[in-house]
Design an enzyme around this catalytic site. Structure first.
Site, PDB file in Angstrom:
ATOM      1  N   ASP A  69      -1.459   0.448   0.964  1.00  0.00           N
ATOM      2  CA  ASP A  69      -1.824   1.720   1.607  1.00  0.00           C
ATOM      3  C   ASP A  69      -0.934   1.487   2.845  1.00  0.00           C
ATOM      4  OD1 ASP A  69      -2.904   4.111   2.115  1.00  0.00           O
ATOM      5  OD2 ASP A  69      -4.878   3.136   2.852  1.00  0.00           O
ATOM      6  N   PHE A 149      10.701   9.800   3.210  1.00  0.00           N
ATOM      7  CA  PHE A 149       9.657  10.747   3.032  1.00  0.00           C
ATOM      8  C   PHE A 149       8.815  10.329   4.149  1.00  0.00           C
ATOM      9  CE2 PHE A 149       8.684   6.884   0.843  1.00  0.00           C
ATOM     10  CZ  PHE A 149       7.545   6.739   0.832  1.00  0.00           C
ATOM     11  N   LYS A 171      16.862   0.953   4.517  1.00  0.00           N
ATOM     12  CA  LYS A 171      15.408   0.960   4.963  1.00  0.00           C
ATOM     13  C   LYS A 171      14.676   0.004   4.207  1.00  0.00           C
ATOM     14  CE  LYS A 171      11.402   4.131   4.647  1.00  0.00           C
ATOM     15  NZ  LYS A 171      10.799   5.060   3.795  1.00  0.00           N
ATOM     16  N   HIS A 176       8.443  -1.699   6.565  1.00  0.00           N
ATOM     17  CA  HIS A 176       7.069  -2.004   6.506  1.00  0.00           C
ATOM     18  C   HIS A 176       6.730  -2.424   5.178  1.00  0.00           C
ATOM     19  CE1 HIS A 176       7.510   2.076   6.476  1.00  0.00           C
ATOM     20  NE2 HIS A 176       6.224   2.091   5.900  1.00  0.00           N
TER      21      HIS A 176
END
Length: 192
Positions: A69, A149, A171, A176
């Site tokens: 998440d 996105f 990226k 993260h």
């Protein structure tokens, strides 16, 4: 060869994680195990949601898996949108609407510090493990870039570019999700 299920059907997330996962780990998604439903996200923290999704898959499909998440945490908004990042502007989950609401809520605010935070929950052999990745940045005044996105077009890095101005490979090296995934990979490689 390690085979593990990534508890998602979000192709953007699968693509990002696939860039970080080495060849000796075979990644499966929910569709490949016959799960076509939306996984529950009913909690107030990223950790709890990641664990909930992984637990759902382990319970109903009897297979080791990991789930993640991710939230965008904006300092001036007391950590919002955080755990509701995907549904910030409503349950219809529109990236454009989420960005529009974020920029509206940030209007006139000088402190634009923000961070992306990903938590991966791995359920393996009856045990639970958590891996976290954080990327610091700021919220841009307007969108820039066509890649990525979610909030990528307004998440500005220290070098002035937004995440949406990076290639997928660039990226993946700093994100993260990439950070958390590399921690997961290191753990799996050590414990296979």
């Amino acid at each position: 060869m390690i085979e593990i299920v990534f508890a998602t059907n979000n192709q953007h997330k699968i693509d990002e994680i696939q860039l970080v996962i080495p060849q000796d780990i075979k990644l499966k998604n929910l569709i490949s195990i016959g799960c076509n439903q939306e996984l529950p996200e009913t909690h107030h923290t990223l950790e709890e949601n990641a664990v909930e999704k992984a637990t759902f898959v382990t319970t109903y499909y009897n297979i080791d898996c990991f789930a993640e998440d991710t939230g965008l945490e904006v300092e001036a908004l007391n950590g919002e949108p955080g755990v509701i990042s995907a549904r910030y502007a409503g349950t219809h989950r529109s990236n454009e609407d989420n960005i529009s609401l974020l920029l509206k809520n940030m209007a006139g605010i000088e402190n634009r510090k923000a961070r992306f935070r990903t938590v991966i929950a791995l359920l393996m052999n009856g045990n639970q493990y958590l891996f976290e990745g954080i990327l610091e940045g700021t919220i841009a005044l307007q969108t820039h870039g066509d890649e990525g996105f979610g909030y990528d077009p307004v998440f500005r890095l220290a070098d002035g570019r937004t995440l949406a101005e990076l290639s997928k490979k660039e990226k993946g090296e700093i994100s993260h999700r990439g950070i958390a995934t590399r921690k997961l990979v290191a753990f799996l490689s050590k414990n296979q």
